[in-house]
Design a protein around this motif. Structure first.
Motif, mmCIF file in Angstrom:
data_model
loop_
_atom_site.group_PDB
_atom_site.id
_atom_site.type_symbol
_atom_site.label_atom_id
_atom_site.label_comp_id
_atom_site.label_asym_id
_atom_site.label_seq_id
_atom_site.Cartn_x
_atom_site.Cartn_y
_atom_site.Cartn_z
ATOM 1 N N ILE A 57 -55.599 -18.969 18.017
ATOM 2 C CA ILE A 57 -54.914 -18.019 19.195
ATOM 3 C C ILE A 57 -54.646 -19.379 20.750
ATOM 4 N N ALA A 58 -54.260 -19.380 21.797
ATOM 5 C CA ALA A 58 -54.162 -19.399 22.692
ATOM 6 C C ALA A 58 -55.433 -19.545 23.737
ATOM 7 N N MET A 59 -56.200 -20.168 24.356
ATOM 8 C CA MET A 59 -57.155 -19.883 25.014
ATOM 9 C C MET A 59 -57.227 -19.137 26.396
ATOM 10 N N ASP A 60 -55.443 -18.713 27.072
ATOM 11 C CA ASP A 60 -55.290 -17.741 27.783
ATOM 12 C C ASP A 60 -53.946 -17.639 27.270
ATOM 13 N N PRO A 61 -53.403 -16.182 26.915
ATOM 14 C CA PRO A 61 -52.100 -15.932 27.026
ATOM 15 C C PRO A 61 -51.403 -16.230 28.026
ATOM 16 N N SER A 67 -44.751 -3.144 31.233
ATOM 17 C CA SER A 67 -44.633 -2.383 29.914
ATOM 18 C C SER A 67 -45.833 -3.124 29.177
ATOM 19 N N LYS A 68 -45.712 -3.496 28.767
ATOM 20 C CA LYS A 68 -46.977 -4.435 27.581
ATOM 21 C C LYS A 68 -48.480 -3.638 28.156
ATOM 22 N N MET A 69 -48.357 -3.592 29.565
ATOM 23 C CA MET A 69 -49.916 -2.840 29.768
ATOM 24 C C MET A 69 -50.103 -1.515 29.370
ATOM 25 N N ILE A 70 -49.271 -0.871 29.594
ATOM 26 C CA ILE A 70 -48.809 0.181 29.334
ATOM 27 C C ILE A 70 -49.234 0.631 28.210
ATOM 28 N N GLY A 134 -53.458 -10.429 12.190
ATOM 29 C CA GLY A 134 -54.025 -10.228 13.177
ATOM 30 C C GLY A 134 -55.544 -10.366 13.165
ATOM 31 N N ARG A 135 -56.273 -10.732 14.278
ATOM 32 C CA ARG A 135 -58.221 -10.550 14.359
ATOM 33 C C ARG A 135 -58.393 -9.633 14.391
ATOM 34 N N ALA A 183 -61.538 -4.924 22.681
ATOM 35 C CA ALA A 183 -61.143 -6.917 22.289
ATOM 36 C C ALA A 183 -59.851 -8.007 22.309
ATOM 37 N N LEU A 184 -59.301 -7.097 21.978
ATOM 38 C CA LEU A 184 -58.295 -7.167 22.135
ATOM 39 C C LEU A 184 -57.278 -7.634 23.481
ATOM 40 N N LEU A 185 -58.029 -7.280 23.889
ATOM 41 C CA LEU A 185 -57.063 -6.972 25.994
ATOM 42 C C LEU A 185 -57.021 -8.569 25.738
ATOM 43 N N ALA A 186 -58.367 -9.510 25.434
ATOM 44 C CA ALA A 186 -58.492 -11.295 25.949
ATOM 45 C C ALA A 186 -57.472 -11.803 24.841
ATOM 46 N N ASP A 187 -57.342 -10.924 24.051
ATOM 47 C CA ASP A 187 -56.377 -11.388 23.311
ATOM 48 C C ASP A 187 -54.600 -11.679 23.545
ATOM 49 N N VAL A 188 -54.463 -10.715 24.307
ATOM 50 C CA VAL A 188 -52.755 -10.360 24.438
ATOM 51 C C VAL A 188 -52.677 -10.692 25.805
ATOM 52 N N PHE A 189 -53.634 -10.337 27.000
ATOM 53 C CA PHE A 189 -53.128 -11.199 28.498
ATOM 54 C C PHE A 189 -54.198 -11.435 28.779
ATOM 55 N N PRO A 190 -53.561 -12.122 30.378
ATOM 56 C CA PRO A 190 -54.706 -13.516 30.947
ATOM 57 C C PRO A 190 -54.909 -13.324 31.434
ATOM 58 N N SER A 191 -56.251 -14.313 31.883
ATOM 59 C CA SER A 191 -56.976 -13.509 32.302
ATOM 60 C C SER A 191 -56.824 -13.039 34.144
ATOM 61 N N GLY A 192 -55.899 -13.288 34.746
ATOM 62 C CA GLY A 192 -55.426 -12.858 35.881
ATOM 63 C C GLY A 192 -54.865 -11.346 35.862
ATOM 64 N N GLN A 193 -54.625 -11.444 35.180
ATOM 65 C CA GLN A 193 -54.280 -10.003 34.818
ATOM 66 C C GLN A 193 -54.861 -8.747 33.742
ATOM 67 N N ARG A 194 -56.527 -9.546 33.726
ATOM 68 C CA ARG A 194 -57.492 -8.151 32.739
ATOM 69 C C ARG A 194 -57.696 -7.006 34.041
ATOM 70 N N GLY A 195 -57.448 -7.285 35.031
ATOM 71 C CA GLY A 195 -58.231 -6.496 36.238
ATOM 72 C C GLY A 195 -57.055 -5.164 36.177
ATOM 73 N N ARG A 196 -55.895 -6.028 36.253
ATOM 74 C CA ARG A 196 -54.220 -4.665 36.290
ATOM 75 C C ARG A 196 -54.520 -3.512 35.249
ATOM 76 N N VAL A 197 -54.805 -4.127 33.474
ATOM 77 C CA VAL A 197 -54.550 -3.379 32.368
ATOM 78 C C VAL A 197 -55.960 -2.614 32.492
ATOM 79 N N GLY A 198 -57.093 -3.440 33.172
ATOM 80 C CA GLY A 198 -58.334 -2.136 33.654
ATOM 81 C C GLY A 198 -57.549 -0.982 34.030
ATOM 82 N N ALA A 199 -57.539 -1.268 34.910
ATOM 83 C CA ALA A 199 -56.923 0.180 35.860
ATOM 84 C C ALA A 199 -56.095 0.884 34.900
#
Length: 222
Positions: A57-61, A67-70, A134-135, A183-199
């Motif tokens: 997988i790519a290191m940073d998706p 819509s994907k976050m929701i 996938g994994r 764990a899928l969160l880090a596979d699907v979303f880049p590091s700059g968006q993970r805080g928003r996905v967590g919210a």
């Protein structure tokens, strides 16, 4: 060498090779060796490429739309309904079997105790799993139906020995389903968006908890 280049028509009379280049023919035929910074960048690129090949997988998706976050976070609604059931409703359910209070607490919180044991192994296996889905997906696609089946069996109020077995299966496969999902969160979303996905996940977490607590409250009143 200059006379040969001029006769071949490869350099202008002012000694410039190519279009406006100030480099000498010797420099063009013998490029400069890379410096320490270039070597470090090349080494980092090589390590990145090898890591990408190892993981598949790519290191940073790439960035994902809201819509994907929701869509990803909606699963947190169901997970936290189950967590609220374990915390609020399951002790009341077990109280009908006239069990000691300490045993009620142990059985109701098996998802925490068994999850703490299982999580390192589930994560280790999940990181090394390679399937066409996938994994992570095979784990929660297997775990969610078994969690649901366990809750359905509990609704029949089986004997206490069956309740202990069912609750063990329930807690075990809840960890199998939930941990790879997180764990899928880090596979699907880049590091700059993970805080928003967590919210967004936090909103669904609270909604799931509140929904189950209101459901339990209405059930008790009725």
């Amino acid at each position: 060498p200059w006379s040969n280049l001029r006769r071949a028509g490869r350099c202008s009379g002012r000694g410039r090779c190519g279009a406006g280049s100030g480099a000498s023919p010797l420099a063009l035929s013998h490029p400069a060796a890379p410096g320490p910074k270039e070597e470090a960048n090349q080494g980092a690129a090589t390590r990145f490429g090898s890591a990408q090949q190892r993981t598949g997988i790519a290191m940073d998706p790439p960035a994902a739309p809201i819509s994907k976050m929701i869509t990803y976070s909606t699963a947190s609604f169901g997970v936290n309904m189950v967590n609220a059931f374990s915390n609020a409703a399951l002790p009341l359910y077990l109280g009908r079997y006239q069990l000691p209070a300490w045993l009620v607490g142990v059985l109701a919180q098996q998802d925490s105790s068994l999850g703490g044991i299982e999580q390192p192994f589930i994560g280790l296996i999940s990181d090394r799993t390679r399937t066409r889905w996938g994994r992570r997906r095979p784990f929660f696609l297997m775990g969610v139906p078994l969690v649901v089946a366990s809750l359905v069996f509990l609704s029949a109020h089986p004997p206490i020995w069956a309740v202990v077995v069912i609750l063990t299966v329930f807690a075990s496969f809840l960890a199998v389903a939930n941990d790879p999902y997180n764990a899928l969160l880090a596979d699907v979303f880049p590091s700059g968006q993970r805080g928003r996905v967590g919210a967004v996940q936090g909103l669904f977490n609270m909604a799931g908890q509140v929904t189950m607590l209101l459901f339990c409250r209405c059930s008790i009143v009725n």
